[in-house]
Design an enzyme around this catalytic site. Structure first.
Site, short mmCIF file in Angstrom:
data_model
loop_
_atom_site.label_atom_id
_atom_site.label_comp_id
_atom_site.label_asym_id
_atom_site.label_seq_id
_atom_site.Cartn_x
_atom_site.Cartn_y
_atom_site.Cartn_z
NE ARG A 294 -4.14 -1.81 0.25
CZ ARG A 294 -4.18 -2.91 -0.50
NH1 ARG A 294 -3.22 -3.15 -1.38
NH2 ARG A 294 -5.17 -3.76 -0.39
CG HIS B 142 -3.35 -1.35 -6.61
ND1 HIS B 142 -3.72 -0.68 -5.48
CD2 HIS B 142 -3.31 -2.67 -6.28
CE1 HIS B 142 -3.93 -1.56 -4.50
NE2 HIS B 142 -3.68 -2.77 -4.97
#
Ligand code: NDP
Length: 310
Positions: free
Chosen positions: A225, A273
């Site tokens: 993250r 991502h």
């Protein structure tokens, strides 16, 4: 009696999940929030970042499954019912993540960014290859995905160390645990792979001081993250040359803003991502098994501890 599973994700198409889950659970209908009608008995939710207030609309829920491995988007929500929350635990997802990490580590280990730059300026730039065992790779987080990636890197002959919250023993990995072990761990990591969940303890864990602890010229790979790293400190270290390069799949704000400094940096590779994604054909089995467990009064597997954050 037919039950309903509500599927909510802005990035995953519902079709493959419906096909896979309804084949395994003939008495469960998979519905998007828009498809749900008054006759639906919504017992299960399969979600990726559902909108605020989503859970309050489904008071009959008995199991929430996250369409991924990270629970950070559900932590701290005030609409979550008091039911078990499970994550995906899928060997195919771990394999996909391991491929990305292996690609990124090999790219630095074999000096590929230097050859890409040399080719752009038409230069024959010989750098003598180093043996894998001389190259020290550090993996922050030794969980399902981090552990699998660390083991594969060790199998490829790299000198691999790992860091986790609680002590671990993984074959071929030099394992470290706890806050006091972090700085020495960073100091030996020429290539650092960040695979920690985002929790209150890991938010901005890697700041200016931690980056400064890495050897000069180190490469950083973040697949967990964005907010685990202080992005401003990361940009500064990449600009100063203290960090030699970064491969970033995740960012503090996604999508990465137009004009963000990271887009234009020669020593940075940005991916949107997707280091690993949820795979319906394989993960549906785990979800169906958990639904059967809940139906028969057993605890579901792969539960997330929302107080711990992962
Ligand atoms: P797990 O929850 O299985 O493991 C987390 C690891 O981090 C564990 O080893 C844990 O330690 C360690 N950890 C947690 N908190 C701390 C802390 N405060 N200090 C030190 N170590 C800590 O996660 P996974 O390996 O399955 O996945 C990691 C993350 O990858 C996910 O949380 C998600 O955010 C991200 N992800 C990203 C994807 C992408 O496409 N970019 C796709 C899928 C996941 P311990 O073992 O002691 O509990």
């Amino acid at each position: 009696m037919t039950e309903t599973l509500v599927f909510a994700s802005a990035v995953d198409p519902v079709g493959p999940w419906r096909t896979a889950l309804e084949a395994l659970l003939p008495d469960v209908r998979v519905r998007t929030p828009e498809e749900i009608g008054p006759g639906d008995d919504v017992r299960y939710a399969l979600v990726w970042k559902p909108p605020a207030g989503f859970f309050a609309r489904h008071p009959g829920l008995r199991l929430v499954t996250i369409l991924g491995a990270g629970a950070d988007a559900l932590v701290g929500r005030d609409d979550l019912p008091d039911v078990p929350v499970a994550r995906l635990s899928d060997p195919e997802m771990a394999r996909m993540m391991t491929h990305y990490v292996l690609f990124a580590v090999l790219r630095y280990a074999r000096d590929i960014p230097a050859f890409e730059a040399a080719q752009r300026s038409g230069r024959w730039h010989y750098v003598h290859p180093r043996e894998a065992r001389e190259i020290r790779v550090g993996v922050l987080g030794l969980g399902e995905l981090g552990g699998a990636a660390a083991l594969e890197l060790a199998r490829q002959g790299f000198s691999v160390a790992g860091w986790s919250r609680t002590p671990k023993a993984l074959p071929g990995i030099d394992c470290h645990a706890g806050p006091d072990a972090l700085r020495p761990f960073l100091a030996r990591s020429e290539i650092l792979v960040v695979m920690l969940p985002l929790t209150p303890q890991t938010r901005r864990l890697i700041g200016a001081d931690e980056i400064a602890a890495l050897p000069r010229g180190a490469a950083l790979i973040n697949v967990s993250r964005g907010a685990v790293i202080d992005e401003a400190a990361l940009v500064a270290a990449l600009a100063s040359g203290h960090l030699g390069g970064a491969t970033l799949d995740v960012f503090e704000t996604e999508p990465l803003a137009e004009g963000h400094a990271l887009w234009g940096m020669e020593n940075v590779l940005v991916t949107p991502h997707l280091a690993s994604v949820a795979i319906p054909a394989s993960a549906a089995r785990q979800i169906a098994e958990n639904i059967q467990r809940v139906r028969t009064g057993r605890a579901p597997e792969h539960r997330v501890d929302l107080r711990r954050g992962y």
